[in-house]
Motif scaffolding. Structure first.
Motif, PDB file in Angstrom:
ATOM      1  N   UNK A 130       0.839  -1.204   0.000  1.00  0.00           N
ATOM      2  CA  UNK A 130       0.000   0.000   0.000  1.00  0.00           C
ATOM      3  C   UNK A 130       0.873   1.252   0.000  1.00  0.00           C
ATOM      4  N   UNK A 131       1.898   1.234   0.852  1.00  0.00           N
ATOM      5  CA  UNK A 131       2.798   2.384   0.910  1.00  0.00           C
ATOM      6  C   UNK A 131       3.504   2.585  -0.440  1.00  0.00           C
ATOM      7  N   UNK A 132       3.909   1.474  -1.060  1.00  0.00           N
ATOM      8  CA  UNK A 132       4.562   1.593  -2.368  1.00  0.00           C
ATOM      9  C   UNK A 132       3.617   2.233  -3.382  1.00  0.00           C
ATOM     10  N   UNK A 133       2.357   1.847  -3.299  1.00  0.00           N
ATOM     11  CA  UNK A 133       1.378   2.381  -4.233  1.00  0.00           C
ATOM     12  C   UNK A 133       1.151   3.877  -3.981  1.00  0.00           C
ATOM     13  N   UNK A 134       1.236   4.256  -2.710  1.00  0.00           N
ATOM     14  CA  UNK A 134       1.130   5.686  -2.379  1.00  0.00           C
ATOM     15  C   UNK A 134       2.290   6.447  -3.027  1.00  0.00           C
ATOM     16  N   UNK A 135       3.459   5.841  -2.946  1.00  0.00           N
ATOM     17  CA  UNK A 135       4.632   6.461  -3.560  1.00  0.00           C
ATOM     18  C   UNK A 135       4.394   6.667  -5.066  1.00  0.00           C
ATOM     19  N   UNK A 136       3.904   5.626  -5.710  1.00  0.00           N
ATOM     20  CA  UNK A 136       3.660   5.713  -7.151  1.00  0.00           C
ATOM     21  C   UNK A 136       2.584   6.749  -7.446  1.00  0.00           C
ATOM     22  N   UNK A 137       1.542   6.755  -6.603  1.00  0.00           N
ATOM     23  CA  UNK A 137       0.455   7.720  -6.789  1.00  0.00           C
ATOM     24  C   UNK A 137       0.957   9.145  -6.688  1.00  0.00           C
ATOM     25  N   UNK A 138       1.798   9.394  -5.675  1.00  0.00           N
ATOM     26  CA  UNK A 138       2.342  10.747  -5.514  1.00  0.00           C
ATOM     27  C   UNK A 138       3.169  11.141  -6.735  1.00  0.00           C
ATOM     28  N   UNK A 139       3.995  10.204  -7.203  1.00  0.00           N
ATOM     29  CA  UNK A 139       4.840  10.488  -8.358  1.00  0.00           C
ATOM     30  C   UNK A 139       3.992  10.826  -9.571  1.00  0.00           C
ATOM     31  N   UNK A 140       2.939  10.023  -9.771  1.00  0.00           N
ATOM     32  CA  UNK A 140       2.093  10.245 -10.934  1.00  0.00           C
ATOM     33  C   UNK A 140       1.459  11.631 -10.885  1.00  0.00           C
TER      34      UNK A 140
END
Lengths: 733, 733
Positions: free
Chosen positions: A507-517
């Motif tokens: 989930x945290x990794x996905x948050x990272x990707x979401x922020x980047x996007x």
């Protein structure tokens, strides 16, 4: 070399599917027995298939809605990866297919098992077990197939130039989690719908047939008996298949994602790649060992119960021992950093699974004191049976929880090189322990799935009037299955807890990707800016203040605990309502169709099948949708800390509640069997009646609400992961 | 002015005790009725007192052990405040005294209530309610007395020069929490022991008497009937008294500690002092309003049920409305910073309590659909009653949890000035919301405690052969009590959740003090040193990494969830075992003493009393000790993050589990009553028998395991707080 090793994964999956096909064909060659047996088997098959069609129709609508939602998010707002909608669909499709194929085999196998049991116990075992193996191998085969396919596809299509190479593998692995969500969604519907179906029929058949009319189980005079047998197939076979497909893929995908994340800052793409494929390789080797284990289950003709039990136990134990050796070997071949200790994490997972399985056996088998005491409490009536059963179930949570806690700490420490601060690798250790538990699913699921086949064979034998001897043999097979299945269930429950934890990190990794996007470059930790790309788990925890003093976290946790109870309450009530309809119908038939009880008139089986089908369909939608909506809503209201609180609250409460319900239900079931074996007055006594009440209450505990909780835990995490982009976008907005 | 305001606290406590004494004397002036009534009342009183003596003896040994432990820690190793052992003792003493005095009054009041009910419903109500008020006022009076005493004492003896002045008040308030731990320990034993006693007797009496012999409730021919009536006193009166003493003090103490902590960095000793005494003042005013409320409960002679209900509701509502006004007034007088919004937090607490109470009423009263549906499920036998009841209980957790979550967020936001980062004041808001809920405990407890008195009066009437009419009136009073008590129970459960959260913050404060005592000056946050004295909650969270990714936190959470289930399992089984002994004894008497059932011979009541007494004593020790040992052990193994995980896991799971058990139990009870009112076949029908099974299962749910969970949650926190010094010393060592 390493690239070459990867090809073991698709190869093993194809191997599994080939053997599944081979076992299926072998089984189909056997005779289905007398015309009456063929007729009954056909009726059950027809009912089961027609239910599954209906279920897939409803699930299809839900999937359609979700795919549209994901498409809007992905193509419209760009808060999601463009592969998400398609990956989601394949996960759902394969999960459903696993259940479907397993069930199809089971419905063909039951009459054949009954027919073989006319010759010997051993012949019956062979057919039932090999048919169960079809399901086991289909699940693992399709699982690894889907995983290999998406891994290769995403590897080919995702361009490297958008990010650093180490980020590419992170994006691939987290995107693959989407198909985990598809599998979980399908599995939840299958478990809840199938669970409601089977228990409505079972409870209804028992209450009127056994208790009121005093006719035995599976008696052809009982109008609900075909529905009951259909239920075993759609709930215990198709539901379980979809469920374990989801568990299997979930643990591998979550661990792969953690492997990618653990090396995100190192720039070491090779080691990252190794960490990603390690769980897949362990699973692939597990398939080969499962097949070896399945073949090692052979007994002499005229073998007794004890020989059979030993033989089954030998097969599963052999696979477990071999997987330990194979894990060390494969991780050494892979030259994964710290391979010795990471292999130890896998061993930890296996040991935890075995401990949970043994504890389950101790608390639920009539060979041990707790369940015998439970039978004895029937002397003072049904109320004390219920009180004692609930007490027993609650007490039985202690050992599994302690085992899981020890497992969490040990696998974390081993994989992290005994450094608590090395969160990435530590969590990877927890994930790979779950993979270890499930690696030999091919054979453990076979020992689990053959139980319902034997059960159905017994039903067929009873309805076809094959006589006491055959029924006794199928009952023996069934109870044999219950014993061996305990370990398999332990693995399933334990892996759910560990996978649940691993998914938090994803989930945290996905948050990272979401922020980047969304173009966010920095997060703030203690006032200082840290680049989103380089931020550690700690940094994210501190940026979002995911600590135990944040009221959003605490609120999420309360909501998570509530979700577990609410979900169980909804499914329990659903069974109660559907069963009540069934009871009304059976009573009506006894009243209106003259001559049912004397065997002169045939009951209207199809009406009962239709009632269970409709009840399950109507009742499965609300609890399943709540599981999907809760994490989305929590994310919108409480943001990242709230979601993490929800997931952890749901995980810790749900895990304990699931063990409680499964063990209480299992113990009630066996307490009744213990009385039926002639203890405390035997069949027909007051004690027996009291334990029948316990068994009836236990039915939805162990076959509807309890097992669904495992999926609920993971589905909520998967939804949170897939929706992370939305949560982030909303909170920035 | 502010110092002067403080004296309102001891004054109100003395006022409460005076009125308690007055009501007690008034009650004692009434006639106890016929010699038979006097005799029965004396037997019940004797049994109750002898049980309480035995219980206090065992609890005495536990207290002795703990005091020795605390003394070693305080005087030997210096890891604890030197006042801890004594404060601990007074808390235990006063908690026990509250239960004892309440119970003594109740045992004198029951025959008098029965006697008065011979004249009119109204006369019965007056005696029962005023006697319940004795308990309510004793609890709040002794609570505030203990609080004032320790506040004044510690203020006088703790030297200012060891620390800054703002730290002094922190030390005072956290030391006072120790007497909260004494109260919690006593309360847990009282609830568990009393709960086992009463339900063993109740279940035993019902199973043999009602179900097997077919004689009505409280029939003098039933050997367990005196034990059953004793049980109502030791469980529902003495147990509840100790319980609510603990809740009341716990919420005030935790909030005071938070008030002290919130201003620790400001150097503003005056505002800190105000924040500390604010919860005490609200409680003091609550006492006065409770007394006004109690006096406002008066009805015309020959009033009907509806008038009585309105009258009781008027009393509690009046107090609730007045406390809102008074809170604004008192905080304005105090000139507390942000007084308007902090007052709003208090209102939030009251509203949450009312919502939980209403939801409890909706799910458990036979006036509403859920319980009626539950009765109806009896048509298909006891199994569906159990399934539906469990489903109902689980569903009923949703509204209370959502209410608490909204309450947490709202009271936090209000008190923190809508700033999520202002943790200290935010948590203070949560604490003061709990104080708001419990502020009018004087009257809400009166409406709760008069139920068992009326119940006992009914028992007395039945055994003395006073006839149908009197029994009907006492039954009406009893059921009236159930309705009005719902709100009181909502307040108790809701306040446990909020107080539990507030205690977490106190734990951190205690860690700060422990570190200081051991000479640690700095903690490290993101690599930077922060002085222990100046560190915020955030800093501690980050120093100890109390985030949701720390495996120690996660492990603690799993263990916490397990604790809630384990504890319930132990107490459920204890009731099951003790009840089985009772059943054996009653059956033996029916068999061996000829002429019991024809009324020619008198049963041996004392044997049954002795069995319950022994059973309760034997069974209460293990669950209670586990509750004390778990946080200590977790602290030694997993340190601060593990303990916080344990507490939160226990809190979130335990809260939801407690609501589930209380509501399921309540609904089963009333579902049976609804059938007895003549629905679905009425008394003696198959539906009735099925609902009696539900009621019996529900007994330990709602009166043993469920209510004990509220105490468990807080006791674990209190133990953690008191043992924080050891945890810190051990982890440094």
């Amino acid at each position: 070399m390493d690239q070459l090793l990867f090809w073991l994964v698709p190869a093993a999956s194809v191997l599994a599917l080939c053997f599944a096909w081979y076992f299926h064909r072998q089984m189909m060659k056997e005779s289905e027995g007398t015309p009456q047996m063929v007729k009954i088997a056909a009726a059950v098959r027809k009912g089961a298939m027609s239910y599954l069609r209906q279920q897939y129709k409803i699930v299809g609508w839900v999937f359609l809605g979700l795919v549209i939602l994901f498409s809007i998010m992905a193509y419209g707002f760009g808060v999601q990866n463009s592969w998400v909608p398609i990956a989601f669909l394949t996960g759902g499709f394969f999960s459903g297919l696993s259940g479907f194929l397993g069930m199809k085999t089971a419905t063909y196998a039951s009459a054949r098992t009954a027919n073989a049991a006319r010759n010997s116990l051993n012949a019956g075992l062979r057919i039932a077990f090999r048919s169960g193996a079809v399901m086991g191998l289909v699940v693992v085969g399709l699982g690894l197939l889907d995983i290999s396919f998406w891994y290769l596809l995403l590897n080919a299509v995702i361009p490297v130039d958008v990010m650093t190479p180490t980020h590419k593998l992170c994006i691939i692995t987290t995107t693959m989690l989407t198909f985990g969500m598809g599998a979980s969604t399908q599995a939840l519907f299958a478990r809840v719908g199938g669970g409601i179906y089977t228990k409505a029929a079972d409870v209804g058949a028992d209450l009127v047939g056994k208790v009121e009319a005093g006719i035995p189980e599976d008696d052809p005079r009982n109008p609900a008996t075909i529905a009951d047998n259909v239920g075993d197939n759609v709930g215990d076979v198709a539901g379980m298949g979809a469920d374990l497909y989801e568990s299997y893929c979930g643990s591998i995908l979550a661990t792969a994602a953690l492997g990618a994340a653990a090396f995100i800052h190192s720039g070491d793409t090779l080691m990252q790649f190794k960490a990603v494929i390690a769980p897949m390789l362990i699973a692939a080797v597990g398939i080969i060992l499962s097949i070896i284990g399945i073949f090692s289950v052979r007994t002499k003709e005229n073998a007794g119960m004890k020989d059979l039990l030993n033989s089954l136990a030998f097969g599963t134990n052999l696979s477990s021992v071999l997987i330990v050796v194979a894990t060390f070997l494969i991780l050494w071949l892979l030259k994964l950093d710290n391979w010795v200790w990471i292999s130890c994490s896998v061993v930890v997972g296996l040991v935890v699974g075995i401990v949970i399985g043994r504890s389950t056996e101790y608390y639920t088998s009539q060979s041990y004191r707790p369940t015998r005491k439970l039978s004895e409490s029937g002397k003072t009536g049904p109320a004390t049976v219920i009180i004692s059963g609930i007490g027993l179930g609650m007490l039985s949570t202690a050992i599994p929880v302690i085992a899981v806690v020890v497992g969490i700490i040990a696998s974390y420490l081993f994989a992290s090189g005994f450094d608590f601060a090395n969160v990435g690798l530590g969590l990877y250790g927890i994930g790979i322990a779950a993979v270890g538990m499930l690696s030999t699913l091919g054979i453990t699921l076979a020992t689990d799935a053959y139980g319902p086949i034997a059960d159905n064979a017994g039903g067929n034998a009873e309805m076809s009037g094959l006589g006491e001897e055959v029924r006794k043999r199928t009952d023996a097979l069934d109870s044999l299955g219950n014993t061996t299945a305990a370990t398999g269930k332990g693995f399933a429950i334990g892996s759910a807890a560990l996978t649940g934890l691993a998914l938090l990190a994803s989930y945290i990794e996905e948050i990272r990707i979401g922020l980047t996007r969304l173009g966010t470059t920095d997060i703030f930790v203690g006032g200082e800016a840290v680049s989103v790309q380089d931020a550690t788990f700690f940094d994210f925890m501190h940026h979002y203040d995911v600590t135990l003093m944040n009221p959003k976290v605490l609120s999420g946790m309360f909501l998570g605990s509530m979700m577990a109870f609410l979900f169980c309450g909804l499914t329990m009530n659903a069974v109660g309502r559907a069963a009540a309809h069934m009871v009304d119908e059976v009573r009506r038939q006894f009243r209106e169709i003259k001559g049912i009880l004397t065997g002169e008139a045939e009951p209207d089986y199809e009406r009962c099948v239709a009632i269970s089908t409709k009840g399950a369909q109507r009742e499965m939608v609300v609890p399943s949708l709540i599981a999907i909506i809760a994490p989305i809503l929590t994310g919108l209201v409480f943001g990242v800390p709230g979601v993490l609180g929800l997931l952890i609250g749901g995980l810790s409460s749900g895990f304990v509640l699931a063990i409680f319900m499964a063990n209480a239900g299992g113990a009630w079931d066996n307490a009744k069997k213990y009385v039926e074996e002639g203890n405390f007055g035997g069949k027909g006594s007051e004690v027996h009646k009291a334990t029948v009440v316990g068994d009836t209450v236990g039915d939805p505990f162990k076959d509807t609400s309890g097992p669904s909780l495992n999926i609920l835990i993971k589905l909520m995490s998967m939804v949170a992961i897939v929706m992370a982009g939305l949560t982030v976008a909303w909170s920035l907005f």
